[in-house]
Design a protein around this motif. Structure first.
Motif, PDB file in Angstrom:
ATOM      1  N   SER A 105       1.135  -1.336   0.021  1.00 55.85           N
ATOM      2  CA  SER A 105       0.016  -0.040   0.191  1.00 55.85           C
ATOM      3  C   SER A 105       0.842   1.130  -0.084  1.00 55.85           C
ATOM      4  CB  SER A 105      -0.949  -0.045   1.606  1.00 55.85           C
ATOM      5  OG  SER A 105      -0.301  -0.235   2.582  1.00 55.85           O
ATOM      6  N   GLY A 106      -0.059   2.597  -0.089  1.00 55.99           N
ATOM      7  CA  GLY A 106       1.006   3.634  -0.335  1.00 55.99           C
ATOM      8  C   GLY A 106       0.610   4.690  -2.119  1.00 55.99           C
ATOM      9  N   ASN A 107       1.151   5.378  -1.521  1.00 50.03           N
ATOM     10  CA  ASN A 107       1.132   6.239  -2.985  1.00 50.03           C
ATOM     11  C   ASN A 107       2.483   6.862  -4.240  1.00 50.03           C
ATOM     12  OD1 ASN A 107      -0.300   8.372  -4.830  1.00 50.03           O
ATOM     13  ND2 ASN A 107       0.192  10.054  -3.146  1.00 50.03           N
ATOM     14  N   PRO A 108       2.102   5.613  -4.818  1.00 51.95           N
ATOM     15  CA  PRO A 108       1.400   4.743  -5.706  1.00 51.95           C
ATOM     16  C   PRO A 108       1.088   3.359  -4.868  1.00 51.95           C
ATOM     17  CG  PRO A 108       3.232   4.812  -6.697  1.00 51.95           C
ATOM     18  CD  PRO A 108       3.592   5.662  -6.015  1.00 51.95           C
ATOM     19  N   VAL A 109       0.086   2.931  -4.718  1.00 51.03           N
ATOM     20  CA  VAL A 109       0.296   0.888  -4.690  1.00 51.03           C
ATOM     21  C   VAL A 109       1.026   0.440  -5.394  1.00 51.03           C
ATOM     22  CG1 VAL A 109      -0.894  -0.653  -4.433  1.00 51.03           C
ATOM     23  CG2 VAL A 109      -2.460   1.441  -4.323  1.00 51.03           C
ATOM     24  N   ASP A 133      -0.711   3.404 -11.954  1.00 54.58           N
ATOM     25  CA  ASP A 133      -0.121   4.554 -12.539  1.00 54.58           C
ATOM     26  C   ASP A 133       0.562   6.066 -11.869  1.00 54.58           C
ATOM     27  OD1 ASP A 133      -3.397   4.389 -13.561  1.00 54.58           O
ATOM     28  OD2 ASP A 133      -3.755   4.154 -11.490  1.00 54.58           O
ATOM     29  N   ALA A 134       1.760   5.501 -12.265  1.00 54.03           N
ATOM     30  CA  ALA A 134       2.889   5.950 -11.724  1.00 54.03           C
ATOM     31  C   ALA A 134       4.253   6.273 -12.695  1.00 54.03           C
ATOM     32  CB  ALA A 134       4.114   5.517 -10.795  1.00 54.03           C
ATOM     33  N   TRP A 138       8.431   8.013  -9.887  1.00 56.68           N
ATOM     34  CA  TRP A 138       8.492   7.352  -8.333  1.00 56.68           C
ATOM     35  C   TRP A 138       9.673   5.630  -8.772  1.00 56.68           C
ATOM     36  CZ3 TRP A 138       8.637   1.897  -8.854  1.00 56.68           C
ATOM     37  CH2 TRP A 138       8.464   1.415  -7.732  1.00 56.68           C
TER      38      TRP A 138
END
Length: 215
Positions: A105-109, A133-134, A138
């Protein structure tokens, strides 16, 4: 009538009381010393006996093998959770085994899979990370701030090259490459050679092309 004291051959005369006491004390010390040596030897024998029992009592056999990780099943669960396809390393040739597979989990997953050679003579690992979606911005998050310094083409696809240098030592990462695949960025990093990492990238080509069509 008192019996005369016996003559001691070494002295040529009877012992004095002081000499008798000294002789008895020396004899006592010698006896105690011999008893201590015997006790030590006995203790060593007992210790060796216990050690032999332990050695022969412990079950022998091969070390327990690492638990099997069903990466395909885990990937299917992740695809269901994320409602999108994930990249899975090719294990068909038996060279690689999966050491870990999880959704982070995180931003992004991120979908993370760690693979390592299955052969005893091979060392190192490669971690595949698919950031949903990165883009390439990242990747430095996983590489201690290291940015791409070059590009390389593998099976017709352009990959960014990350040379981690000293910054990769803490994570034992010596080489990394990444590529944009549709909405996601896929990063391969680890302690294997550039050639070995490139082989994994080539094996992923078809899956990455499929992902690219999602964009």
């Amino acid at each position: 009538m008192n019996k005369p004291a016996p003559i001691v051959a070494e002295l040529g005369r009877p012992e004095t009381p002081e000499e008798t006491a000294a002789r008895k004390a020396a004899s006592s010390r010698a006896y105690q010393s011999s008893q201590n040596v015997r006790s030590l030897i006995a203790a060593l024998i007992v210790t060796l006996a216990v050690l032999v029992v332990i050695v022969f009592a412990v079950p022998r056999g091969e070390p327990a093998s690492a638990p099997h990780i069903d990466v395909a099943a885990i990937a299917a669960d992740v695809e269901s959770t994320m409602d999108r396809p994930v990249v899975v390393p090719d294990l068909d040739d038996g060279f690689w085994r999966v050491n870990a597979a999880e959704l982070t989990s995180g931003n992004p997953v991120v979908w993370d899979v760690t693979i390592a050679p299955s052969g005893e003579d091979e060392r190192g690992f490669i971690k595949l990370s698919q950031a949903f979606d990165a883009d390439s911005s990242w990747a430095p998050q996983r590489l201690n701030g290291v940015a791409a310094t070059d590009t390389i083409t593998i099976a017709g696809r352009e990959w960014d090259v990350y040379r981690t240098g000293d910054k990769g030592d803490e994570q034992n990462i010596t080489y990394a490459i990444g590529t944009q695949a549709g909405p996601d960025y896929v990063l391969l990093r680890g302690s294997r050679s550039a050639e070995s990492t490139g082989d994994v990238a080539e094996d992923l080509s078809a899956q990455l092309e499929s992902l690219s069509e999602e964009r």
